[in-house]
Write an enzyme that holds these catalytic residues in place. Structure first.
Site, PDB file in Angstrom:
ATOM      1  N   LEU B  81      -0.492   8.498 -17.789  1.00 42.59           N
ATOM      2  CA  LEU B  81       0.147   7.759 -16.648  1.00 42.59           C
ATOM      3  C   LEU B  81       0.269   9.003 -15.456  1.00 42.59           C
ATOM      4  O   LEU B  81       0.741   9.987 -15.691  1.00 42.59           O
ATOM      5  CB  LEU B  81       1.583   7.349 -16.950  1.00 42.59           C
ATOM      6  N   GLY B  91      17.979  -1.642  -4.798  1.00 39.35           N
ATOM      7  CA  GLY B  91      18.150  -0.735  -5.776  1.00 39.35           C
ATOM      8  C   GLY B  91      16.857  -0.167  -6.131  1.00 39.35           C
ATOM      9  O   GLY B  91      16.012   0.481  -5.404  1.00 39.35           O
ATOM     10  N   HIS B 294      -1.924   3.037  -3.795  1.00 39.51           N
ATOM     11  CA  HIS B 294      -1.864   2.217  -4.735  1.00 39.51           C
ATOM     12  C   HIS B 294      -0.497   1.958  -4.989  1.00 39.51           C
ATOM     13  O   HIS B 294      -0.029   0.589  -5.049  1.00 39.51           O
ATOM     14  CB  HIS B 294      -2.486   2.809  -6.036  1.00 39.51           C
ATOM     15  N   GLU B 295       0.302   2.896  -5.484  1.00 36.50           N
ATOM     16  CA  GLU B 295       1.784   2.676  -5.594  1.00 36.50           C
ATOM     17  C   GLU B 295       2.634   1.976  -4.608  1.00 36.50           C
ATOM     18  O   GLU B 295       3.292   0.733  -4.788  1.00 36.50           O
ATOM     19  CB  GLU B 295       2.610   3.874  -5.869  1.00 36.50           C
ATOM     20  N   HIS B 298       2.173  -1.485  -4.974  1.00 35.46           N
ATOM     21  CA  HIS B 298       3.048  -2.196  -5.768  1.00 35.46           C
ATOM     22  C   HIS B 298       4.497  -2.509  -5.109  1.00 35.46           C
ATOM     23  O   HIS B 298       5.047  -3.590  -5.119  1.00 35.46           O
ATOM     24  CB  HIS B 298       3.431  -1.468  -7.060  1.00 35.46           C
ATOM     25  N   HIS B 304      -1.562  -5.397 -10.396  1.00 35.94           N
ATOM     26  CA  HIS B 304      -2.755  -4.765 -10.124  1.00 35.94           C
ATOM     27  C   HIS B 304      -4.003  -5.904  -9.999  1.00 35.94           C
ATOM     28  O   HIS B 304      -3.673  -7.299 -10.378  1.00 35.94           O
ATOM     29  CB  HIS B 304      -3.009  -4.355 -11.714  1.00 35.94           C
TER      30      HIS B 304
END
Lengths: 89, 581
Positions: B81, B91, B294-295, B298, B304
């Protein structure tokens, strides 16, 4: 040609040897990324769900959908990746 | 592409982000820049804008961590990972976490930014030749102080270009010592340490004391990774020790001997045989830019993709000349729509990082604020010395103020005969504009600069080649600035910096003079060039002022902030960071 040096393999302390079996590796991968729920099913069903889960994973990652734990699938499971599950839950 | 259940997305386009901590693998300026470029990937194809915050809560909180790092999804050591992020929301939602057991680079091996030396912070060039020998890592060869250095060209013998490599002997990161270097040996819990340690911490980060006794002084910082820092193994990031002995043989560089997986490793003491201390050698590493892009996908609401070439495909693969795949573009535009215009008329408030100086070509002075509708007649009695003007005349629409200064500890923004006052610290609201002529009747509409004399509290105002001095309501002026000893070549004074009790630096074009306020004369040895004394700020700044212990140089809508050590420690927007728009 000189006789090839006999390579000595050493066990390095603290080496994270991922000596997981391929099956264990596959099982943990399919659960971690949401292809297989973590509920333990009876033997027969778990086989069906693993094959079905493998097909879903192979489709998501653009692999041949064999439903088998073949080399291309195992290689994909060992590649570095994002930790976000592929199957939103 | 896929979105998250319920098409989770931000309900506003001006998204904010904050970098909570840094990886020791890369210089903070390289990390800032990688994140800023990763956000730009998405702002280039949507109406989204990204503003960096330096405190408080941002939409996207970015952090590095190892193994258990504070959320229910622990990382797993090196490889495996790399990072994860949460879909938009309150939050933890929207946050992005990066696994610091990875070796973060820009995808092609160690990124070693140099410090000091004569290469202006250029990156190390590996391999390089020094003294006829080839080096693939930083070295302390040739130096008595053992500081690791590198060449920034491939041949030091020929070019003589070099800089010092990140090391705990040069500086530390974070902590509470303002970047001060480590002091060895130092005492911690009664034990003496001669190198960085992870003792006392459970997050695996290496740290040191910046005085000789931590138990007494509690001063510490985190150790930057050296270019030879090891990854994984059992040495917690200690650098390789060359030469080291393995199975009786001496090694001067990393080796894969002894391993079946071909990975390069090294000993972190002089003898592996004796100490069994080792780690993996830095490899190509993972591109922080690509993984962050990429993150952040999200964090904006994309799940994905199953398109292998798409950025949102879950597996990492290094791409040299990255560009978004149409699948990614379709996905993000499904959520936020396309970019509203080909080029933003007002550059997106993606606060430039501390290293990326905003592109001067972006400043388009054509976008004057829209003409305001006639203000409603206000019938309530004015409670201030001046009649508050049209409260909708919004300072946030002003691209460039005539001048900014500090009077009585408050920030004053002057523009076209009006001024706005922002009192005290923090986020206090900006007062609506007042008329200059009501408070200082003798002054013209355009003020080039102003300062308050520390001792006498007199206010000096400059406009063109004239100046005025207000003492309370009484005014002296206009008088020619030549009366102060400035040469007749000076067309206008653009900035003023108080220095001590009765000295003030007056700035014009690329020069500055020091005025002795008591004698009302210019000190000898002036003018001096701005860029000689204030390195790193624009020499055509049209505002210079002192505020809250920092010196601000403004050009158009940007400011460069300089700390007391004359280091530029922030570049930002007047609008967002000073006016708090």
């Amino acid at each position: 040609w000189s006789v090839p040096l006999k390579s000595v393999f050493v066990t390095f302390p603290g080496d994270v040897i991922k000596n997981m079996s391929d099956t264990d590796l596959a099982e943990s991968y399919l659960k971690k990324f949401g292809y297989m729920d973590t509920l333990h099913r009876s033997g027969f069903q778990s086989v069906v769900s693993t094959s079905k889960a493998l097909k879903r994973m192979q489709r998501q990652l653009g692999l041949d959908e064999t439903g088998q734990l073949d080399t291309q699938t195992l290689d994909a499971m060992k590649r570095p990746r994002c930790g976000v599950p592929d199957v939103a839950n | 592409y896929k979105t998250f259940d319920g098409d989770l997305k931000w309900d506003h386009n001006d998204v904010t982000y904050r970098i909570l901590n840094y990886s020791p693998d890369l210089d903070s300026s390289v990390i800032d820049d990688a994140f800023a470029r990763a956000f730009k990937v998405w702002s280039d194809v949507t109406p989204l804008t990204f503003t960096r915050l330096f405190d408080g809560t941002a939409d996207i909180m970015i952090s590095f961590g190892k193994k258990n790092h504070g959320d229910p999804y622990p990382f797993d050591g090196k490889d495996g990972l790399l990072a994860h992020a949460y879909p938009p929301g309150e939050g933890l939602q929207g946050d992005a976490h990066f696994d610091d057991d990875e070796f973060w680079t820009l995808g092609k091996g160690p990124v070693v930014k140099t410090y000091y030396g004569n290469a202006e912070g250029a990156m190390c060039r590996f391999p390089f030749v020094f003294g006829g020998k080839t080096y693939t890592t930083c070295t302390s060869e040739g130096r008595a102080d053992k500081l690791p250095w590198c060449a920034t060209t491939d041949d030091y013998d020929k070019d003589g270009k070099y800089g010092f490599c990140p090391s705990e002997l040069l500086f530390t990161i974070g902590g509470n010592s303002d970047g001060a270097k480590c002091v060895f040996p130092f005492v911690f819990l009664g034990d003496e340490y001669n190198s960085c340690t992870t003792e006392g911490r459970n997050d695996g980060y290496r740290w040191c004391a910046t005085t000789s006794n931590f138990d007494q002084d509690k001063k510490y910082g985190f150790c930057p990774n050296r270019d030879t820092t090891t990854i994984g193994g059992n040495s917690e990031g200690e650098p390789c020790h060359f030469p080291f002995v393995f199975l009786g043989k001496e090694y001067d560089s990393c080796t894969s001997e002894g391993r079946g997986d071909g990975k390069l490793w090294c000993g972190t003491t002089s003898s592996y045989d004796d100490d069994k201390k080792w780690g993996f050698c830095p490899d190509q590493g993972y591109s922080l830019f690509l993984v962050a892009a990429h993150e952040f996908g999200h964090a904006l609401g994309l799940d994905h993709s199953n398109i292998r070439e798409a950025l949102m495909y879950p597996m990492y693969s290094y791409v040299e000349d990255f560009s978004l795949h149409e699948d990614d573009i379709e996905g993000i535009q499904y959520l936020y729509g396309g970019k509203t215009d080909p080029k933003p008329t007002v550059p997106q408030p993606n606060t430039p990082t501390t290293t990326a100086i905003p592109d001067p070509d972006e400043t388009d002075s054509t976008d004057e604020p829209e003409p305001e509708p006639e203000p409603e007649p206000t019938n309530h009695p004015t409670t201030t010395t001046s009649t508050p003007l049209d409260p909708t005349k919004d300072a946030c629409n002003v691209i460039k103020f005539d001048t900014i200064t500090v009077i009585g500890g408050d920030l004053y923004f002057f523009k076209d005969g009006h001024y706005w006052r922002k009192s005290g610290k923090g986020d206090s609201a900006l007062k609506s504009p007042m008329l200059i002529s009501e408070r200082w009747p003798a002054l013209p509409a355009v003020i080039d600069s102003a300062f308050e004399d520390v001792l006498t509290k007199r206010l000096y105002f400059f406009s063109g080649t004239k100046f005025w001095v207000y003492t309370g309501k009484n005014v002296l002026g206009p008088r020619s600035i030549e009366k102060l000893g400035l040469p007749d070549s000076v067309q206008k004074v653009e900035g003023a910096l108080q220095r001590g009790q009765n000295k003030v630096l007056l700035f014009s074009a690329e020069n500055f003079w020091r005025l002795d306020v008591k004698t009302q004369t210019i000190d000898k040895g002036y003018p001096k060039f701005i860029d000689v004394v204030f390195g790193g700020v624009p020499i055509d700044a049209h505002e210079v002022f002192q505020y809250e212990g920092h010196t601000f140089f403004c050009r158009d809508r940007f400011y460069w902030r300089m700390n007391s050590r004359r280091q530029v420690d922030r570049v930002g927007y007047v609008k967002y960071d000073l006016l708090k728009c």
